[in-house]
Design a protein around this motif. Structure first.
Motif, PDB file in Angstrom:
ATOM      1  N   HIS A 146     -31.744  56.946  14.809  1.00 34.16           N
ATOM      2  CA  HIS A 146     -31.315  56.020  16.001  1.00 34.16           C
ATOM      3  C   HIS A 146     -31.624  56.867  17.257  1.00 34.16           C
ATOM      4  N   THR A 147     -32.177  58.197  16.936  1.00 32.39           N
ATOM      5  CA  THR A 147     -32.581  59.046  18.069  1.00 32.39           C
ATOM      6  C   THR A 147     -34.257  59.022  18.201  1.00 32.39           C
ATOM      7  N   ASN A 148     -34.849  57.977  17.391  1.00 30.31           N
ATOM      8  CA  ASN A 148     -36.199  57.669  17.750  1.00 30.31           C
ATOM      9  C   ASN A 148     -36.623  56.558  18.115  1.00 30.31           C
ATOM     10  N   LYS A 149     -37.046  56.389  19.281  1.00 30.36           N
ATOM     11  CA  LYS A 149     -37.569  55.201  20.344  1.00 30.36           C
ATOM     12  C   LYS A 149     -38.141  54.039  19.394  1.00 30.36           C
ATOM     13  N   ALA A 150     -39.051  54.429  18.483  1.00 33.74           N
ATOM     14  CA  ALA A 150     -39.987  53.422  17.649  1.00 33.74           C
ATOM     15  C   ALA A 150     -38.820  52.875  16.590  1.00 33.74           C
ATOM     16  N   ASP A 151     -38.177  53.789  16.164  1.00 34.48           N
ATOM     17  CA  ASP A 151     -37.386  53.499  15.050  1.00 34.48           C
ATOM     18  C   ASP A 151     -36.207  52.633  15.548  1.00 34.48           C
ATOM     19  N   VAL A 152     -35.579  52.801  16.581  1.00 35.20           N
ATOM     20  CA  VAL A 152     -34.677  51.830  17.248  1.00 35.20           C
ATOM     21  C   VAL A 152     -35.187  50.759  17.573  1.00 35.20           C
ATOM     22  N   ALA A 153     -36.523  50.582  18.070  1.00 34.15           N
ATOM     23  CA  ALA A 153     -36.931  49.395  18.672  1.00 34.15           C
ATOM     24  C   ALA A 153     -36.825  48.279  17.073  1.00 34.15           C
ATOM     25  N   ILE A 154     -37.405  48.973  16.023  1.00 37.14           N
ATOM     26  CA  ILE A 154     -37.448  48.049  14.754  1.00 37.14           C
ATOM     27  C   ILE A 154     -36.011  47.905  14.149  1.00 37.14           C
ATOM     28  N   LEU A 155     -35.088  48.913  14.073  1.00 37.63           N
ATOM     29  CA  LEU A 155     -33.972  49.043  13.455  1.00 37.63           C
ATOM     30  C   LEU A 155     -33.162  47.577  14.195  1.00 37.63           C
ATOM     31  N   LYS A 156     -33.318  47.454  15.383  1.00 40.83           N
ATOM     32  CA  LYS A 156     -32.843  46.195  16.279  1.00 40.83           C
ATOM     33  C   LYS A 156     -33.128  45.062  15.950  1.00 40.83           C
ATOM     34  N   ASP A 157     -34.517  44.964  14.978  1.00 36.39           N
ATOM     35  CA  ASP A 157     -35.104  43.824  14.871  1.00 36.39           C
ATOM     36  C   ASP A 157     -34.635  43.050  13.637  1.00 36.39           C
ATOM     37  N   SER A 158     -34.018  41.824  13.932  1.00 35.62           N
ATOM     38  CA  SER A 158     -33.411  40.953  12.748  1.00 35.62           C
ATOM     39  C   SER A 158     -34.526  40.996  11.403  1.00 35.62           C
ATOM     40  N   ALA A 159     -35.637  40.695  11.593  1.00 37.29           N
ATOM     41  CA  ALA A 159     -36.765  40.323  10.557  1.00 37.29           C
ATOM     42  C   ALA A 159     -36.653  41.905   9.830  1.00 37.29           C
ATOM     43  N   TYR A 160     -36.819  42.863  10.539  1.00 41.67           N
ATOM     44  CA  TYR A 160     -37.020  44.348   9.879  1.00 41.67           C
ATOM     45  C   TYR A 160     -35.988  44.537   8.932  1.00 41.67           C
ATOM     46  N   ARG A 161     -34.714  44.279   9.691  1.00 38.37           N
ATOM     47  CA  ARG A 161     -33.436  44.423   8.840  1.00 38.37           C
ATOM     48  C   ARG A 161     -33.504  43.743   7.535  1.00 38.37           C
ATOM     49  N   ASP A 162     -33.878  42.199   7.610  1.00 33.97           N
ATOM     50  CA  ASP A 162     -33.883  41.657   6.423  1.00 33.97           C
ATOM     51  C   ASP A 162     -35.006  42.243   5.508  1.00 33.97           C
ATOM     52  N   LYS A 163     -35.996  42.859   5.901  1.00 40.81           N
ATOM     53  CA  LYS A 163     -36.767  43.591   5.091  1.00 40.81           C
ATOM     54  C   LYS A 163     -36.099  44.703   4.144  1.00 40.81           C
ATOM     55  N   LEU A 164     -35.625  45.434   5.176  1.00 44.81           N
ATOM     56  CA  LEU A 164     -34.458  46.701   4.598  1.00 44.81           C
ATOM     57  C   LEU A 164     -33.540  46.157   3.547  1.00 44.81           C
ATOM     58  N   ALA A 165     -32.902  45.091   4.012  1.00 42.99           N
ATOM     59  CA  ALA A 165     -31.826  44.486   3.233  1.00 42.99           C
ATOM     60  C   ALA A 165     -32.382  44.035   1.700  1.00 42.99           C
TER      61      ALA A 165
END
Ligand SMILES: [Zn+2]
Length: 450
Positions: free
Chosen positions: A361-380
């Motif tokens: 959460h200290t990386n700009k690009a990571d934060v952008a995707i970590l906030k994304d619901s579809a990406y969270r679904d993929k991670l889950a």
């Protein structure tokens, strides 16, 4: 493997005993005794093979010295405590002493006292007690994990030890702490410490039901988040838990959780939730931080386990999850797997335990995707699939109930047209209409009006 550490809640200790080797190897003694964990015992004279510190085994005093020393005394095992030996251990069936590292009198700041030949960086074996757990420790001689007695004491102290006893050191250091946590030595020592664990099957758990303990990291007052304040780790952790849980439950995995949305239990309590439930796997959910408070280049997913060891359950689980992450195209932080025995939730859980840092959460690009619901679904999905792979539970995409589909923009109009007999059944709503069909619909709607 160059270091093995196991923290066993005393409530899970069935029995501790000292086994004389009688020329047998550690593996032979372990097989003969059927214990869960074994490490080499205290100092012995290399020539005579006799122990050189106080030792009492199953009611018999086996070695006696002129001096008294702090050591561990116990009757069955869970009652183990550090007392002055032999004076205050007369009523105990067993005791052992060697080089006390932490005692009720001498804490982390005290000067250690040991014969010079026991100093230097060596492989080490030790027993230690925290407030409520037994720590078994072993590092291999000649490995990167060799330590001085002072460094060993500091490491045990960091793991929560209140008392600690260094056992035989150097080339004698050896152990088998279960789950592949093995350090071999060709040295046939005088005696070994054997520990049996309670194997209590939960009555409400059918034989084939697997239990996953999910640990959403942190809690309400945790400030960890992105430098711009747009992302909070605790919110992500809780949200990820709510996504992973139904995916596991849809496949028959029983899920327990270490906290509620609005609580922040201690790390020890989180491990206790898992231990009390007899979980088969513990998975802690986090995001990572790096740098000095601003944005940083470090990025990607990283899974921590307590120690290396390919055959250990924790690393099999980590690799199963990593394989699913890679298949899903999730970016990893270097190899994606690292080890840290000082993470309490990894050290104190009985079940194989992994801690997933989903990104930085200290990386700009990571934060952008970590906030994304579809990406969270993929991670889950990748997390749940990896957990199932490890637990031996079949994973098939689509087993969970479909999310209700959002109605298309024309749904209301089609329903109205069907209800008023303008079109027959509303099927094929996105197909083109022929002139004849348009005429039929106009006829249905307007017949008798114009
Ligand atoms: Zn965290």
């Amino acid at each position: 493997m160059s270091k093995c550490v196991k923290t066993i809640p005393l409530s899970q200790v069935e029995r501790i005993s000292v086994a004389f080797a009688g020329g047998r190897s550690l593996a032979q003694v372990k097989a003969a005794r059927g214990c869960d964990c074994i490490i080499n015992g205290g100092l012995y004279d290399f020539g005579s093979g006799k122990p050189v510190s106080h030792l009492k085994v199953a009611g018999t005093v086996c070695a006696k010295e002129a001096w008294g020393a702090w050591g561990y005394a116990w009757n069955t095992g869970p009652d183990i405590s550090m007392v002055p030996i032999p004076h205050e251990a007369a009523g105990k069936a067993n005791y052992i002493t060697c080089v006390p590292l932490l005692t009720p009198w001498d804490g982390i700041g005290a000067k250690l006292s040991y014969p010079a030949e026991l100093g230097g960086k060596r492989g080490r074996t030790a027993m230690a007690l925290t407030e409520d757990s037994l720590i078994l420790y072993c590092s291999g001689d000649g490995t990167a994990d060799r330590k001085t007695p002072e460094e060993l004491r500091a490491e045990l102290y960091a793991l929560g030890a209140v008392t600690a006893l260094m056992l035989d050191s150097g080339g004698s250091s050896q152990c088998d702490l279960g789950e592949g946590a093995v350090i071999n030595s060709s040295r046939r020592v005088n005696n070994y410490i054997c520990v049996w664990l309670k194997h209590n099957e939960k009555e409400d758990k059918p034989m084939d039901t697997k239990i996953a303990c999910l640990d959403p990291g942190h809690g309400p007052d945790t400030v960890n988040g992105s430098p711009d304040g747009s992302y909070k780790e605790r919110e992500f952790a809780w949200d990820m838990y709510t996504r992973v849980r139904p995916l596991l439950e849809a496949r028959g995995v029983k899920v327990i959780v270490t906290r509620t949305e609005n609580t922040k239990p201690s790390l020890t309590d989180r491990a206790k939730v898992s231990n009390d439930a007899g979980a088969d796997l513990f998975v802690s959910l986090h995001t990572n931080a790096f740098g000095s408070g601003g944005w940083d280049a470090a990025s990607g997913l990283l899974i921590y386990t307590s120690m290396a060891g390919d055959s250990a359950g924790r690393n099999k689980a980590a690799k199963a999850i990593l394989a699913r992450m890679e298949a899903a195209g999730v970016g990893l932080h270097s190899a994606g797997l690292a080890h840290n025995i000082e993470y309490t939730v990894l050290a104190k859980t009985n079940a194989p335990a992994v801690l997933i840092e989903y990104g930085f959460h200290t990386n700009k690009a990571d934060v952008a995707i970590l906030k994304d619901s579809a990406y969270r679904d993929k991670l889950a999905r990748a997390t749940a699939a990896g957990i199932c792979d490890y637990l031996g539970v079949a994973w098939e995409d689509g087993t969970e109930p479909e999310k209700p589909q959002e109605a298309p923009w024309y749904a209301e109009a089609v329903a109205w047209a069907v209800a008023h007999g303008i079109t027959a059944d509303g099927s094929r709503p996105e197909d083109p209409a022929t002139r004849a069909e348009v005429c039929q619909m106009l006829y249905n709607a307007l017949k008798g009006r114009i």
